[in-house]
Design a protein around this motif. Structure first.
Motif, mmCIF file in Angstrom:
data_model
loop_
_atom_site.group_PDB
_atom_site.id
_atom_site.type_symbol
_atom_site.label_atom_id
_atom_site.label_comp_id
_atom_site.label_asym_id
_atom_site.label_seq_id
_atom_site.Cartn_x
_atom_site.Cartn_y
_atom_site.Cartn_z
ATOM 1 N N LEU A 2 32.795 6.590 13.190
ATOM 2 C CA LEU A 2 33.495 7.352 12.395
ATOM 3 C C LEU A 2 32.522 9.479 12.644
ATOM 4 O O LEU A 2 33.563 10.311 12.096
ATOM 5 N N MET A 3 31.866 9.499 12.340
ATOM 6 C CA MET A 3 31.032 11.011 12.759
ATOM 7 C C MET A 3 30.939 11.541 14.251
ATOM 8 O O MET A 3 30.535 12.284 13.900
ATOM 9 N N SER A 4 30.529 10.688 14.899
ATOM 10 C CA SER A 4 29.919 10.592 16.203
ATOM 11 C C SER A 4 31.454 11.041 17.089
ATOM 12 O O SER A 4 31.043 10.977 18.336
ATOM 13 N N GLY A 5 31.874 9.718 17.161
ATOM 14 C CA GLY A 5 33.289 9.078 17.857
ATOM 15 C C GLY A 5 32.321 8.433 19.200
ATOM 16 O O GLY A 5 30.990 7.991 18.876
ATOM 17 N N GLY A 6 32.843 7.495 19.442
ATOM 18 C CA GLY A 6 31.710 6.309 20.274
ATOM 19 C C GLY A 6 31.039 5.510 20.087
ATOM 20 O O GLY A 6 31.565 4.680 18.597
ATOM 21 N N LYS A 7 30.529 4.038 20.575
ATOM 22 C CA LYS A 7 29.818 2.786 20.075
ATOM 23 C C LYS A 7 28.673 2.876 20.812
ATOM 24 O O LYS A 7 28.416 3.023 21.872
ATOM 25 N N ALA A 8 27.948 2.401 19.517
ATOM 26 C CA ALA A 8 26.426 2.281 19.925
ATOM 27 C C ALA A 8 26.745 1.435 18.813
ATOM 28 O O ALA A 8 26.525 1.198 17.947
ATOM 29 N N ARG A 9 25.570 0.732 19.737
ATOM 30 C CA ARG A 9 24.042 0.267 17.978
ATOM 31 C C ARG A 9 23.394 0.863 17.674
ATOM 32 O O ARG A 9 22.636 2.328 18.507
ATOM 33 N N VAL A 10 22.957 1.418 15.942
ATOM 34 C CA VAL A 10 22.257 2.390 16.013
ATOM 35 C C VAL A 10 20.823 1.926 15.883
ATOM 36 O O VAL A 10 21.077 0.448 15.219
ATOM 37 N N ALA A 11 19.877 2.012 15.724
ATOM 38 C CA ALA A 11 18.412 1.673 15.804
ATOM 39 C C ALA A 11 17.462 2.588 15.292
ATOM 40 O O ALA A 11 17.578 4.309 15.943
ATOM 41 N N PHE A 12 16.720 2.616 15.391
ATOM 42 C CA PHE A 12 15.290 3.477 15.088
ATOM 43 C C PHE A 12 13.761 3.356 15.468
ATOM 44 O O PHE A 12 13.409 2.079 15.446
ATOM 45 N N ASP A 13 13.524 4.308 15.843
ATOM 46 C CA ASP A 13 12.463 4.269 16.845
ATOM 47 C C ASP A 13 10.976 4.527 15.094
ATOM 48 O O ASP A 13 10.123 5.518 15.911
ATOM 49 N N PHE A 14 11.042 3.306 14.843
ATOM 50 C CA PHE A 14 9.730 3.694 13.707
ATOM 51 C C PHE A 14 8.290 3.827 13.744
ATOM 52 O O PHE A 14 7.338 4.698 13.549
ATOM 53 N N GLU A 15 8.380 3.363 15.280
ATOM 54 C CA GLU A 15 7.188 3.536 15.778
ATOM 55 C C GLU A 15 6.933 4.696 15.840
ATOM 56 O O GLU A 15 5.613 5.224 16.185
ATOM 57 N N HIS A 16 7.036 5.512 15.600
ATOM 58 C CA HIS A 16 6.978 7.256 16.612
ATOM 59 C C HIS A 16 7.617 7.871 15.436
ATOM 60 O O HIS A 16 7.279 9.719 15.621
ATOM 61 N N ALA A 17 8.320 7.634 14.285
ATOM 62 C CA ALA A 17 8.248 8.488 12.912
ATOM 63 C C ALA A 17 7.342 9.172 12.218
ATOM 64 O O ALA A 17 6.154 8.716 12.643
ATOM 65 N N GLY A 18 7.639 10.197 11.575
ATOM 66 C CA GLY A 18 6.402 10.868 11.250
ATOM 67 C C GLY A 18 6.384 10.439 9.741
ATOM 68 O O GLY A 18 5.763 10.947 9.010
ATOM 69 N N TYR A 19 7.682 10.857 9.370
ATOM 70 C CA TYR A 19 8.420 10.521 7.866
ATOM 71 C C TYR A 19 9.247 9.279 7.191
ATOM 72 O O TYR A 19 10.398 9.385 8.302
ATOM 73 N N VAL A 20 9.048 8.589 6.333
ATOM 74 C CA VAL A 20 10.520 7.694 6.214
ATOM 75 C C VAL A 20 10.804 7.857 5.276
ATOM 76 O O VAL A 20 10.117 7.162 4.012
ATOM 77 N N LEU A 21 12.599 7.857 5.120
ATOM 78 C CA LEU A 21 12.635 7.634 3.817
ATOM 79 C C LEU A 21 13.545 6.237 3.454
ATOM 80 O O LEU A 21 14.677 6.451 4.430
ATOM 81 N N SER A 22 13.566 5.613 3.039
ATOM 82 C CA SER A 22 14.354 4.427 2.667
ATOM 83 C C SER A 22 14.902 4.224 1.157
ATOM 84 O O SER A 22 14.508 4.284 0.514
ATOM 85 N N PHE A 23 17.142 4.329 1.391
ATOM 86 C CA PHE A 23 17.480 4.679 0.702
ATOM 87 C C PHE A 23 17.872 2.909 0.179
ATOM 88 O O PHE A 23 18.754 1.924 0.738
ATOM 89 N N GLY A 24 16.591 2.237 -0.062
ATOM 90 C CA GLY A 24 16.558 0.886 -0.790
ATOM 91 C C GLY A 24 16.943 -0.126 1.102
ATOM 92 O O GLY A 24 17.162 -1.203 0.309
#
Ligand code: SF4
Lengths: 738, 224
Positions: A194-216
């Motif tokens: 809906l926001m970017s067009g196209g198809k993709a699985r959304v994933a998170f590179d948590f191992e290299h993140a610097g800050y994580v904000l989790s909404f529930g």
């Protein structure tokens, strides 16, 4: 010479002396002592040759690699596979308990046919030949009478090939009603589309993140790939990465986070939008990304400035304006910040507003497709199968609309089981005459259980392919048991939330323990029995051949290696993925008001002063897989005490209702009522009560049936207006002393 | 009757007089009977009742096989790659030679028909299996301490027939553990395999008192 009493006394003394001088008492004492060490129920390890078989765990969408230790042909221990990139040797409690699913008493040992009324638990064992013949006859009769659209499938299978096979079955047979159970991954997928067009699985590179904000998101309560998340959390702790948890209740994730923001449930989107407002108004956003790769910023800016200033949001969320501003600055100024959502374990997709607001935050800080950011991953694909050639009957059936109403809205395969059962229950459009249930337990896992049961009672023929006597299998007309995950070969594509494309092939670790057949094999046999175009569309010998056809060259290598991962995978550069379509702050074609409108909970505040929410825990498996006994054993007695489920409530709210710790109470919602016990907890916001998901099964065995209550039966179903996905996150409720 | 007379009469019936009558011999005889009977019960009947017998599923000829294999006992009772001991052979090993009947023996023919052809594992009864509470490592004894099989198992390799398997009805253990002599008397190292017998040998070998891995002594060396 007389024989008198003394003679017998003497005899006894002699006998006593003789016995004492014989080995009898001493040996007997020894033997009795040894006997007590040999109770027949004492578990004794099997002797034999030790062997390790690697496979992929499919008990949750985590996609972990497992190493199963075997002694001869008996599996004795499941461990995490050291070399698997997702879990790197780790394993979760459910994965550890897998052997109880394999050897446990709940398994359906062979094909069964119902003999008494539905749900009465009276079955007749039948042969596979008879089972397949009867289902084939039924399906054939329905198709011949020109109503193929009235056959439906509901599947929670993790195998991509099996999924495709079910769709193919629908195509060739002529029914559009192939229903799959969506999860948070589907909602993310849709947000990209809906926001970017196209198809993709959304994933998170948590191992290299610097800050994580989790909404529930229950990042440490079983969200995504649970073992990976535990390891990521260890990394965050080591390197000082901050985790902020926004949630109305002190979950395990909240307890382990650096900051816990207690928020009015359902208002998370407002918090995210207010943060976006602060980031934009203070120009803290990543200007380069926003200018070159996005659009709609101006409109979005006006929208949040008018409706979501920190002051306005403070009233909605219960989080004060200063905290919102502080949080927004912290998020935007951190290196590689990630915002993530998806309530609890993310098994229920949830409403789109939250996903889109989360993606807005990630886009504002330019952390899309960057190291340590949110990635759009394109997984490995299956090889194409020859096209199905539907005959006239199939074409006629396929011309009918899907009963769940999911059609052509987005370029994605979507299924809405919640809307499907509503349609069946209300008798909308056309009836369903036969339902095939695969690797799922809709009578338990879907919200508003009473409605699901009502819908199912209208379906004259239900076939369950479950390996276990679960709630839905117990209500079926026939059970054609599938082997459990340790006995079968299946492909697993991707791991939930994992940023690299992976593909796994689970291996049969032991020989089938029961008289089971893989549902893929059964589908092929059914298609062959139905003949003509069906048989042509299912020309494979068996499911294994079908796997080979979809995996191609990878089939042989995967049989040896179990998994393949593309560790060199780089997410597409921002200007590549958005080359044709930019990231749009307000999804194209949808009003901002509509896109970011939160879903209100069902029920009026007057009659129902409290808000009931379901929560997820690592110690309760709440989907198709029922809790194995070991897992139930480690449940705290603040969750389940004897047969009673405990409801979490803030002491203030409990006092207002005249309730105290351990009291029995009745919880009532617009959808139903149930008996619970009170557990006071300061960690939950006043006005809210919480019940764990995963208890209250009616079927299964003595280890699970009748323990606690099924929270899904108290919560109604709400469809997201954009996606149609199940979006209910709670329901109004009241508590009274029982 | 005078009082005196009365006393005499009663004296005649007193127990003391009975003894004199020789009933003391009777009492002693009964004692002996009791003693003898219970000794017979304790030493002869009890062991017979306590132990039951089973025949091995196939009568295996160790002598014959020993002459045909190259590595002695370890040809069939071998160590696996991971160091664990394989114990009684599995069908897979037998099939290497016995996929079809090899010789003249009826027993072999029966074995091939009932087990090999039907792919059923032979449920061998293990004479020397220690109780489940005992951790015993063949590798520690055979590989490290260089002991031979005979020390514990006797001359099984020289038998032409398998003797009946005797087991304790109460505990289910093989009789070889307690020993065939009901008094527990032993003449050879392999006659009995109770804890004291392990201890006896370990006491003699002072350097091998404890665990191979930890060099520590104590209950947990054998009882994990
Ligand atoms: S996290 Fe999921 S995939 Fe991994 S071991 Fe546990 S149940 Fe299996």
């Amino acid at each position: 010479m007389k024989i008198d009493r003394r003679c017998f006394l003497s005899l006894a003394i002699g006998a006593g002396a003789g016995i004492a001088l014989s080995p009898l008492p001493w040996k007997l004492t020894d033997d009795l002592a040894i006997w007590t060490q040999n109770w027949q129920w004492t578990p004794v390890p099997k002797r034999g040759a030790a062997k390790t078989v690697n496979s992929v765990c499919t008990l949750c969408p985590g996609g972990c690699g497992i190493s199963v230790r075997k002694i001869d042909d008996r599996a004795v221990k499941i461990e995490g596979m050291e070399t698997h990139p997702v879990n790197r040797g780790g394993i979760c409690t459910l994965g550890l308990c897998g052997l109880q699913l394999l050897y446990g008493p709940t398994r359906v040992k062979g094909p069964l046919k119902r003999v008494a009324d539905r749900g009465k638990g009276q079955w007749m064992p039948i042969t596979w030949d008879q089972a397949i013949r009867e289902v084939t006859e039924k399906l054939s009769a329905i198709r011949k009478s020109g109503r193929p659209q009235s056959v439906a499938t509901m599947s929670g299978a993790s195998s991509a090939t099996l999924d495709a096979l079910l769709d193919r079955f629908g195509q060739a047979y002529g029914t559009p009603n192939t229903i799959r159970f969506p999860s948070v991954d589907d909602a993310y997928h849709l947000s990209v589309s809906l926001m970017s067009g196209g198809k993709a699985r959304v994933a998170f590179d948590f191992e290299h993140a610097g800050y994580v904000l989790s909404f529930g998101a229950g990042l440490l309560d079983g969200w995504g790939s649970p073992v990976r998340m535990f390891k990521a959390n260890a990394l965050w702790k080591q390197s000082g990465v901050k985790l902020v948890q926004v949630e109305p209740r002190l979950s395990r994730t909240a307890a382990k986070a650096d900051t816990w923001i207690s928020i009015v449930p359902g208002s998370e989107t407002a918090l995210a939008l207010a943060m976006a407002h602060v980031i934009i108004s203070e120009s803290l956003y990543q200007a380069e990304f926003v200018e070159s790769c996005s659009e709609g910023m101006e409109g979005f800016k006006e929208f949040v400035a008018a409706k979501y200033t920190p002051d306005i949001a403070a009233k909605m969320t219960g989080v004060d304006a200063a905290t919102i501003t502080m949080l927004a600055r912290e998020f935007a100024k951190s290196k590689r910040p990630i915002a993530v959502c998806g309530r609890g374990q993310g098994t229920i997709p949830g409403s789109m507003d939250m996903f889109m607001a989360t993606q807005v935050l990630n886009a504002l800080v330019g952390n899309l497709n960057q190291p340590g950011g949110v990635w759009f991953v394109t997984d490995q694909t299956m090889q194409e199968w020859p096209e199905v050639e539907p005959d006239a009957a199939a074409k006629a059936g396929l011309a009918y609309p899907r009963l769940d109403g999911a059609k052509g809205m987005v370029p994605l395969k979507r299924s809405l089981p919640n809307q499907f059962v509503q349609a069946v229950a209300s008798g909308k459009d056309y009836p369903i005459e036969a339902l095939l249930v695969i690797e799922s337990n809709p009578l338990y896992t879907l919200n508003d259980t009473a409605l699901v049961k009502q819908a199912f009672s209208k379906i004259p023929f239900i076939v369950s392919f479950s390996s276990f006597m679960d709630d839905t299998a117990a209500y079926a007309d026939m059970i054609l048991p599938n082997p459990v995950y340790l006995e079968r070969m299946e492909d697993v594509i991707g791991a939930s939330g994992f940023p690299y494309p992976t593909i796994g092939l689970s291996q049969p670790v032991v020989k089938p323990q029961c008289n089971t057949r893989h549902v893929g094999d059964v589908l092929i046999q059914l298609a062959k029995g139905l003949g003509d175009t069906m048989a042509r569309a299912f020309a494979w010998k068996d499911f294994s051949a079908c796997l080979e056809a979809s995996l191609g060259d990878r089939f042989k290598t995967l049989k040896k290696s179990v998994f393949q991962v593309d560790k060199s995978y780089q997410p597409p550069a921002p200007n590549e993925i958005f080359a044709s379509e930019r990231f749009s702050f307000i999804p194209r074609g949808i009003q901002a008001d509509v896109a970011f409108k939160p879903i209100a909970a069902e029920g009026d505040t007057g009659g129902y002063p409290l808000m009931l929410m379901a929560y997820d825990t690592m110690r309760l498996s709440n989907g198709y897989i029922g809790n194995p006994p070991f897992l139930t054993k480690i449940l705290e007695d603040t969750v389940l005490k004897n047969q009673d489920c405990l409801i979490e409530i803030n002491p203030k709210s409990a006092k207002a209702a005249g309730l105290d710790e351990g009291d029995r109470a009745e919880i009532q919602t617009p959808k139903g009522k149930a008996l619970v016990r009170i557990h006071l907890d300061d960690g939950i916001m006043p006005g809210i009560v919480a019940i764990p998901r995963g208890l209250g099964h009616e079927a299964y065995d003595v280890y699970l049936a009748g323990k606690g209550i099924n929270v899904n039966s108290l919560v109604g179903s709400l469809s997201d207006p954009i996606s149609g996905f199940e979006a209910a996150w709670g329901i109004r409720a009241k508590l009274s002393k029982a | 009757m005078s009082e005196h007379e009365h006393m005499e009469v009663s004296a005649a019936h007193s127990p003391r007089n009975n003894l004199k009558d020789g009933s003391g011999g009777m009492v002693f005889l009964f004692f002996l009977i009791g003693l003898a009977a219970s000794l017979i019960v304790g030493w002869v009947i009890f062991p017979k009742l306590l132990y039951s017998q089973k025949r091995q599923p196939v009568d295996f000829n160790h002598v014959l096989h020993n002459g045909l294999v190259s590595d002695g006992c370890t040809s069939c009772h071998f160590f696996r790659d991971d160091g664990t001991f394989s114990g009684a052979p599995t069908l897979a090993q037998c099939v290497d030679c016995h996929s079809d009947v090899q010789g003249e023996s009826d027993e072999e023919k029966r074995f091939v028909e009932e087990y090999v052809k039907k792919e059923i594992e032979v449920p061998w009864l293990s004479y020397a299996r220690q109780p489940n509470c005992v951790f015993f490592s063949h590798a520690a004894h055979v590989k490290i301490a260089q002991m031979d099989c005979v020390t514990c198992h006797g001359a099984t390799g020289e038998s032409e027939h398998l003797r009946p398997y005797e087991y304790n009805r109460i505990t289910g253990y093989s009789r070889d553990i307690w020993g065939h002599n009901i008094a527990g008397i032993k003449h050879n190292t392999w006659d009995r395999m109770k804890m004291d017998d392990c201890a006896e040998c370990h006491q003699q070998k002072q350097s091998m008192l404890g665990s191979v891995q930890t060099q520590k002594e104590g209950c947990f060396v054998c009882h994990k």
